[in-house]
Design a protein around this motif. Structure first.
Motif, PDB file in Angstrom:
ATOM      1  N   ASP A 147      62.713 -25.504   0.280  1.00  0.00           N
ATOM      2  CA  ASP A 147      62.032 -24.053  -0.067  1.00  0.00           C
ATOM      3  C   ASP A 147      62.843 -22.971   0.389  1.00  0.00           C
ATOM      4  O   ASP A 147      62.916 -22.804   1.575  1.00  0.00           O
ATOM      5  N   PHE A 148      62.983 -22.282  -0.439  1.00  0.00           N
ATOM      6  CA  PHE A 148      63.965 -21.030  -0.321  1.00  0.00           C
ATOM      7  C   PHE A 148      63.293 -19.787  -0.402  1.00  0.00           C
ATOM      8  O   PHE A 148      64.006 -18.633  -0.436  1.00  0.00           O
ATOM      9  N   ASN A 149      61.814 -19.778  -0.319  1.00  0.00           N
ATOM     10  CA  ASN A 149      61.314 -18.408  -0.439  1.00  0.00           C
ATOM     11  C   ASN A 149      61.381 -17.559   0.531  1.00  0.00           C
ATOM     12  O   ASN A 149      61.270 -16.285   0.590  1.00  0.00           O
ATOM     13  N   ASP A 150      61.602 -18.287   1.972  1.00  0.00           N
ATOM     14  CA  ASP A 150      61.834 -17.197   3.186  1.00  0.00           C
ATOM     15  C   ASP A 150      63.167 -17.002   3.504  1.00  0.00           C
ATOM     16  O   ASP A 150      63.698 -16.180   4.475  1.00  0.00           O
ATOM     17  N   ALA A 151      64.338 -17.309   2.528  1.00  0.00           N
ATOM     18  CA  ALA A 151      65.512 -17.108   2.847  1.00  0.00           C
ATOM     19  C   ALA A 151      65.764 -15.597   2.634  1.00  0.00           C
ATOM     20  O   ALA A 151      65.423 -14.910   1.885  1.00  0.00           O
ATOM     21  N   GLU A 152      66.904 -15.054   3.271  1.00  0.00           N
ATOM     22  CA  GLU A 152      67.152 -13.545   3.318  1.00  0.00           C
ATOM     23  C   GLU A 152      67.602 -13.497   1.757  1.00  0.00           C
ATOM     24  O   GLU A 152      68.574 -14.235   1.140  1.00  0.00           O
ATOM     25  N   GLN A 153      67.397 -12.064   1.342  1.00  0.00           N
ATOM     26  CA  GLN A 153      67.758 -11.700  -0.181  1.00  0.00           C
ATOM     27  C   GLN A 153      69.196 -11.695   0.066  1.00  0.00           C
ATOM     28  O   GLN A 153      69.983 -10.956   1.004  1.00  0.00           O
ATOM     29  N   GLN A 154      70.133 -11.839  -1.023  1.00  0.00           N
ATOM     30  CA  GLN A 154      71.411 -11.544  -1.199  1.00  0.00           C
ATOM     31  C   GLN A 154      71.640 -10.120  -0.953  1.00  0.00           C
ATOM     32  O   GLN A 154      70.928  -9.230  -1.735  1.00  0.00           O
ATOM     33  N   GLN A 155      72.752  -9.620  -0.191  1.00  0.00           N
ATOM     34  CA  GLN A 155      73.193  -8.207  -0.202  1.00  0.00           C
ATOM     35  C   GLN A 155      73.880  -7.680  -1.076  1.00  0.00           C
ATOM     36  O   GLN A 155      74.664  -8.553  -1.763  1.00  0.00           O
ATOM     37  N   SER A 156      73.664  -6.434  -1.218  1.00  0.00           N
ATOM     38  CA  SER A 156      74.700  -5.963  -2.154  1.00  0.00           C
ATOM     39  C   SER A 156      76.103  -5.529  -1.626  1.00  0.00           C
ATOM     40  O   SER A 156      76.174  -5.285  -0.431  1.00  0.00           O
ATOM     41  N   PHE A 157      76.990  -5.639  -2.447  1.00  0.00           N
ATOM     42  CA  PHE A 157      78.447  -5.468  -2.122  1.00  0.00           C
ATOM     43  C   PHE A 157      79.063  -4.134  -2.746  1.00  0.00           C
ATOM     44  O   PHE A 157      80.184  -4.121  -3.032  1.00  0.00           O
ATOM     45  N   ASP A 158      78.140  -3.316  -3.013  1.00  0.00           N
ATOM     46  CA  ASP A 158      78.538  -2.096  -3.608  1.00  0.00           C
ATOM     47  C   ASP A 158      79.819  -1.424  -2.739  1.00  0.00           C
ATOM     48  O   ASP A 158      79.720  -1.565  -1.563  1.00  0.00           O
ATOM     49  N   LEU A 159      80.766  -0.699  -3.159  1.00  0.00           N
ATOM     50  CA  LEU A 159      81.697  -0.170  -2.470  1.00  0.00           C
ATOM     51  C   LEU A 159      80.993   0.969  -1.451  1.00  0.00           C
ATOM     52  O   LEU A 159      80.179   1.620  -1.879  1.00  0.00           O
ATOM     53  N   ILE A 160      81.299   1.013  -0.173  1.00  0.00           N
ATOM     54  CA  ILE A 160      80.940   2.088   0.708  1.00  0.00           C
ATOM     55  C   ILE A 160      81.676   3.398   0.316  1.00  0.00           C
ATOM     56  O   ILE A 160      82.902   3.350  -0.165  1.00  0.00           O
ATOM     57  N   PRO A 161      81.000   4.513   0.175  1.00  0.00           N
ATOM     58  CA  PRO A 161      81.504   5.913  -0.537  1.00  0.00           C
ATOM     59  C   PRO A 161      82.665   6.127   0.363  1.00  0.00           C
ATOM     60  O   PRO A 161      82.669   6.134   1.731  1.00  0.00           O
ATOM     61  N   LYS A 162      83.704   6.515  -0.220  1.00  0.00           N
ATOM     62  CA  LYS A 162      84.991   7.035   0.401  1.00  0.00           C
ATOM     63  C   LYS A 162      84.657   8.079   1.145  1.00  0.00           C
ATOM     64  O   LYS A 162      84.029   8.986   1.057  1.00  0.00           O
ATOM     65  N   GLY A 163      85.366   8.118   2.474  1.00  0.00           N
ATOM     66  CA  GLY A 163      84.940   9.118   3.464  1.00  0.00           C
ATOM     67  C   GLY A 163      84.061   8.882   4.451  1.00  0.00           C
ATOM     68  O   GLY A 163      83.950   9.865   5.444  1.00  0.00           O
ATOM     69  N   THR A 164      83.228   7.974   4.205  1.00  0.00           N
ATOM     70  CA  THR A 164      82.139   7.571   5.288  1.00  0.00           C
ATOM     71  C   THR A 164      82.889   7.255   6.494  1.00  0.00           C
ATOM     72  O   THR A 164      83.696   6.582   6.713  1.00  0.00           O
ATOM     73  N   VAL A 165      82.327   7.903   7.575  1.00  0.00           N
ATOM     74  CA  VAL A 165      82.749   7.598   8.861  1.00  0.00           C
ATOM     75  C   VAL A 165      81.627   6.763   9.590  1.00  0.00           C
ATOM     76  O   VAL A 165      80.481   6.797   9.639  1.00  0.00           O
ATOM     77  N   ALA A 166      82.370   5.637  10.354  1.00  0.00           N
ATOM     78  CA  ALA A 166      81.507   4.651  11.084  1.00  0.00           C
ATOM     79  C   ALA A 166      82.149   3.925  12.158  1.00  0.00           C
ATOM     80  O   ALA A 166      83.581   4.014  12.216  1.00  0.00           O
ATOM     81  N   PRO A 167      81.643   3.488  13.150  1.00  0.00           N
ATOM     82  CA  PRO A 167      82.023   2.726  14.314  1.00  0.00           C
ATOM     83  C   PRO A 167      82.582   1.529  13.780  1.00  0.00           C
ATOM     84  O   PRO A 167      81.672   0.639  13.025  1.00  0.00           O
ATOM     85  N   VAL A 168      83.733   0.829  14.258  1.00  0.00           N
ATOM     86  CA  VAL A 168      84.282  -0.562  13.631  1.00  0.00           C
ATOM     87  C   VAL A 168      84.924  -1.048  14.647  1.00  0.00           C
ATOM     88  O   VAL A 168      85.148  -0.511  15.976  1.00  0.00           O
ATOM     89  N   MET A 195      57.551 -28.184   4.937  1.00  0.00           N
ATOM     90  CA  MET A 195      58.599 -28.515   4.217  1.00  0.00           C
ATOM     91  C   MET A 195      59.966 -28.015   4.674  1.00  0.00           C
ATOM     92  O   MET A 195      60.156 -26.934   5.493  1.00  0.00           O
ATOM     93  N   SER A 196      61.091 -28.800   4.556  1.00  0.00           N
ATOM     94  CA  SER A 196      62.428 -28.360   5.090  1.00  0.00           C
ATOM     95  C   SER A 196      62.916 -26.965   4.458  1.00  0.00           C
ATOM     96  O   SER A 196      62.639 -26.749   3.132  1.00  0.00           O
ATOM     97  N   ALA A 197      63.657 -26.318   5.329  1.00  0.00           N
ATOM     98  CA  ALA A 197      64.378 -24.981   5.034  1.00  0.00           C
ATOM     99  C   ALA A 197      65.252 -25.277   3.656  1.00  0.00           C
ATOM    100  O   ALA A 197      65.454 -24.288   3.100  1.00  0.00           O
ATOM    101  N   TRP A 198      65.518 -26.712   3.486  1.00  0.00           N
ATOM    102  CA  TRP A 198      66.516 -26.939   2.410  1.00  0.00           C
ATOM    103  C   TRP A 198      65.896 -27.252   1.220  1.00  0.00           C
ATOM    104  O   TRP A 198      66.543 -27.713   0.238  1.00  0.00           O
TER     105      TRP A 198
END
Length: 207
Positions: free
Chosen positions: A6-27, A1-4
């Motif tokens: 059957d969507f059972n193996d599609a990646e789950q939607q990611q959360s876009f909650d705010l990154i906590p203030k003060g988090t340090v990360a390489p960008v 079956m085409s990927a378009w």
């Protein structure tokens, strides 16, 4: 079956909650070219943007987190170059870029040696397009009053959260850093492309 079908193996939607203030990360910072040049100011290559509403000039920047819990999350912030209201905004932009260079090139803010001074100089904005550094994530309200993550502070050597492992391997420490050859190539030229940091799903130091 085409990927378009059957969507059972599609990646789950990611959360876009705010990154906590003060988090340090390489960008990785990339610049959206705005087409505004002013050779007298050293603004060439079409990187700067001028606001139609206010006349202010800035770098429209995108920041991608390279590693850790929030890897691949994106944020957008403007780096001020000039404002009709006075020099404060441009001075803030210069302060931020100095800190970005210190962070990326592993230079102590207190290092005033000739090598450190050379590492804080750039031939043009093309050297900032693709630069990688350690950033402290902030939270602010956008024009609609909604909270969003932004990058306003680069974490410099000696500050809490800075790690030498977060310094890109493509950037050399101040002791051996040499400025690249002068180039006034436009943003979309092969010369400018060649000086940009590599873009991939991994930070350069993890490749």
């Amino acid at each position: 079956m085409s990927a378009w079908n059957d969507f059972n193996d599609a990646e789950q939607q990611q959360s876009f909650d705010l990154i906590p203030k003060g988090t340090v990360a390489p960008v990785r910072m990339t610049i959206k070219p705005g087409g505004h040049d002013d050779a007298a100011q050293g603004w060439t290559g079409g990187y700067a943007t001028q606001s139609f509403e206010t006349g202010s000039i800035f770098l429209a920047c995108e920041f991608v987190i390279l590693d850790g819990e929030y890897a691949r999350r994106k944020m957008w912030s403007n780096v001020g170059l000039q404002s009709n209201k006075g020099p404060a905004w441009g001075n803030m932009g210069r302060t931020f870029i100095r800190a970005v260079l210190n962070s990326s090139r592993n230079i102590s803010p207190q290092d005033n040696s000739a090598q450190a001074a050379a590492a804080r100089r750039i031939q043009g904005f093309h050297e900032l397009d693709g630069i990688e550094f350690m950033a402290r994530i902030d939270v602010e309200k956008d024009g609609r009053g909604e909270l969003r993550n932004v990058v306003k502070i680069a974490v410099e050597p000696g500050e809490p959260g800075y790690s030498s492992s977060g310094v890109p391997a493509v950037q050399r420490p101040a002791a051996t850093y040499q400025a690249p050859p002068s180039s006034s190539a436009p943003a979309n030229s092969s010369a400018a492309q060649a000086q940009r940091a590599p873009v991939s799903g991994k930070p350069s130091w993890a490749q």
